[in-house]
Write a protein that holds these residues in place. Structure first.
Motif, short mmCIF file in Angstrom:
data_model
loop_
_atom_site.label_atom_id
_atom_site.label_comp_id
_atom_site.label_asym_id
_atom_site.label_seq_id
_atom_site.Cartn_x
_atom_site.Cartn_y
_atom_site.Cartn_z
N ASP A 258 -7.18 7.63 -2.07
CA ASP A 258 -6.20 6.76 -1.43
C ASP A 258 -4.84 7.44 -1.37
O ASP A 258 -4.30 7.87 -2.41
CB ASP A 258 -6.07 5.44 -2.22
CG ASP A 258 -5.12 4.48 -1.50
OD1 ASP A 258 -5.55 3.87 -0.52
OD2 ASP A 258 -3.95 4.39 -1.91
N PRO A 259 -4.24 7.58 -0.18
CA PRO A 259 -2.98 8.33 -0.05
C PRO A 259 -1.82 7.73 -0.83
O PRO A 259 -0.89 8.45 -1.20
CB PRO A 259 -2.70 8.29 1.45
CG PRO A 259 -4.04 8.09 2.09
CD PRO A 259 -4.78 7.20 1.14
N GLN A 260 -1.84 6.43 -1.09
CA GLN A 260 -0.77 5.79 -1.84
C GLN A 260 -1.07 5.70 -3.34
O GLN A 260 -0.25 5.19 -4.09
CB GLN A 260 -0.49 4.38 -1.30
CG GLN A 260 0.12 4.38 0.10
CD GLN A 260 0.45 2.98 0.56
OE1 GLN A 260 -0.34 2.36 1.26
NE2 GLN A 260 1.62 2.47 0.19
N GLY A 261 -2.23 6.18 -3.73
CA GLY A 261 -2.60 6.12 -5.14
C GLY A 261 -2.83 4.71 -5.64
O GLY A 261 -2.62 4.42 -6.83
N LEU A 262 -3.27 3.81 -4.77
CA LEU A 262 -3.46 2.42 -5.17
C LEU A 262 -4.66 2.29 -6.10
O LEU A 262 -5.71 2.89 -5.88
CB LEU A 262 -3.66 1.54 -3.94
CG LEU A 262 -2.50 1.51 -2.94
CD1 LEU A 262 -2.85 0.65 -1.74
CD2 LEU A 262 -1.21 1.02 -3.60
N LYS A 263 -4.48 1.47 -7.13
CA LYS A 263 -5.53 1.25 -8.12
C LYS A 263 -5.57 -0.23 -8.48
O LYS A 263 -4.56 -0.94 -8.36
CB LYS A 263 -5.27 2.07 -9.38
CG LYS A 263 -5.28 3.58 -9.19
CD LYS A 263 -5.03 4.28 -10.53
CE LYS A 263 -5.06 5.80 -10.35
NZ LYS A 263 -3.97 6.29 -9.51
N PRO A 264 -6.72 -0.71 -8.94
CA PRO A 264 -6.81 -2.11 -9.38
C PRO A 264 -5.75 -2.44 -10.42
O PRO A 264 -5.46 -1.64 -11.33
CB PRO A 264 -8.22 -2.20 -9.97
CG PRO A 264 -9.00 -1.17 -9.23
CD PRO A 264 -8.03 -0.03 -9.02
N GLY A 265 -5.16 -3.62 -10.27
CA GLY A 265 -4.15 -4.09 -11.20
C GLY A 265 -2.73 -3.86 -10.75
O GLY A 265 -1.80 -4.51 -11.25
N MET A 266 -2.50 -2.92 -9.82
CA MET A 266 -1.15 -2.71 -9.31
C MET A 266 -0.66 -3.96 -8.57
O MET A 266 -1.41 -4.59 -7.85
CB MET A 266 -1.12 -1.54 -8.32
CG MET A 266 -1.14 -0.17 -8.92
SD MET A 266 -0.97 1.05 -7.57
CE MET A 266 -0.78 2.53 -8.53
N ARG A 267 0.61 -4.28 -8.73
CA ARG A 267 1.21 -5.36 -7.95
C ARG A 267 1.83 -4.75 -6.69
O ARG A 267 2.61 -3.80 -6.76
CB ARG A 267 2.26 -6.12 -8.76
CG ARG A 267 1.64 -6.97 -9.87
CD ARG A 267 2.53 -8.12 -10.26
NE ARG A 267 2.67 -9.11 -9.19
CZ ARG A 267 1.76 -10.06 -8.92
NH1 ARG A 267 0.65 -10.15 -9.62
NH2 ARG A 267 1.98 -10.94 -7.95
N VAL A 268 1.46 -5.32 -5.57
CA VAL A 268 1.90 -4.80 -4.28
C VAL A 268 2.22 -5.97 -3.35
O VAL A 268 1.89 -7.12 -3.64
CB VAL A 268 0.81 -3.91 -3.63
CG1 VAL A 268 0.44 -2.74 -4.52
CG2 VAL A 268 -0.43 -4.73 -3.27
#
Length: 325
Positions: A258-268
């Protein structure tokens, strides 16, 4: 934890829509291609839409599909989920699924924008002020009033820009095929049809303009003949109750690329990738991959809700970067 259900409603398909919405017509034709039963919740044409945004977390566009406590925003997500749950008859009867998704970015993007400008621009002063302000801000930006004037002045040019791709589609159908890619309806038929339906029904010159394209008009009748599947009405209150009775189904997963480094648990936050003046939706990432991002959000008196968005055409902003590590 939500209370257990007396009857299973977890797979019931609910579409939050209103009859005049062209993008909802795309979803309704998709239901017809699949031949499925679904429930219709009629939502207001103009904001505020409190019962809808209670489920979405702020997203107000039409349509939204709901299955249990999962909310699918944008027809990209709707068609993907319908194909996953109801693979036959398929939206992709040939080996061209990737090409159809690429074409859908044009039908949903530049071509849809052209159609909106033609219809809003041609309406002129006949548009109700509240409708003009709402749709103008949504599709034409902050200086929407100037955008409406510009669309009105540029109508001959805008019509010429619509005419060219309609000739291409007409040529595609000139061998008397029933649908765009052959004998069976596909996703791309719904994705193009909703624009023809929009131009014919909402532009005063639409029927005369479209009469040039005999093969396209024949195809248009074929798509209309598919119908909308089996629809029954549902109240907004019952739709909220369905969400309250169920839990979101998506399991956490990580996409290492994922180019944004998104991972489960992140608030977005997630919002359409344009300046439409819309409220971003906030939640915790459950899944983020090349096609989809799913957020988990908590709604008072409802509980956990999974809100699904496409990645294409949507902006994700990270609120808590410490969760990346």
């Amino acid at each position: 934890m939500k209370a257990p259900q007396m009857t299973d409603t977890s797979a019931e398909i609910i579409l939050h829509n209103y009859p005049q919405s062209p993008v909802a017509e795309k979803a309704r034709i998709a239901f017809g291609i699949k031949g499925i039963s679904w429930r219709s919740v009629e939502i207001p044409r103009l904001a505020p839409k409190p019962m809808l945004t209670k489920l979405t977390g702020g997203y107000r566009r039409t349509p939204v599909m709901q299955i249990g406590a999962d909310i699918y925003c944008d027809t990209q997500c709707i068609l993907r989920e319908l194909e996953r749950r109801h693979p036959s008859p398929t939206f992709f009867p040939t080996s061209d699924a990737g090409l159809m998704w690429c074409l859908s970015r044009w039908t949903d993007g530049a071509f849809f924008d052209l159609a909106v400008k033609v219809i809003l621009g041609s309406a002129g002063d006949a548009l109700p002020e509240d409708f003009a302000q709402d749709r103008g801000r949504l599709y034409l930006g902050q200086d929407w009033a100037a955008g409406l004037l510009a669309a009105n002045a540029a109508l001959p040019h805008l019509a010429s820009q619509v005419r060219a791709p309609l000739h291409w589609a007409n040529d595609q159908l000139s061998d008397n095929r029933k649908f765009l890619i052959g004998a069976d309806p596909a996703a791309i038929d719904a994705q193009l049809y909703h624009l023809i339906w929009f131009l014919r029904g909402r532009w005063d010159r639409g029927p005369a303009f479209l009469s040039e394209f005999a093969h396209l008009e024949r195809w248009e009748k074929n798509v209309a003949g598919i119908g909308h599947g089996a629809m029954s009405a549902m109240s907004p209150e019952d739709a909220v109750l369905r969400a309250k009775e169920n839990e979101p189904i998506t399991k956490q997963a990580t996409d290492a690329r994922d180019p944004q480094g998104l991972k489960p648990g992140m608030r977005v936050t997630v919002s359409p990738d344009l300046d439409g003046g819309e409220q971003p939706v906030e939640g915790e990432v459950v899944v983020a991959n090349s096609d989809t991002i799913v957020l988990c959000r908590q709604e008072p008196d409802v509980g956990s809700i999974g809100v699904h968005f496409p990645r294409a055409g949507y902006r994700v902003e990270i609120l808590d970067e410490t969760r990346q590590t």
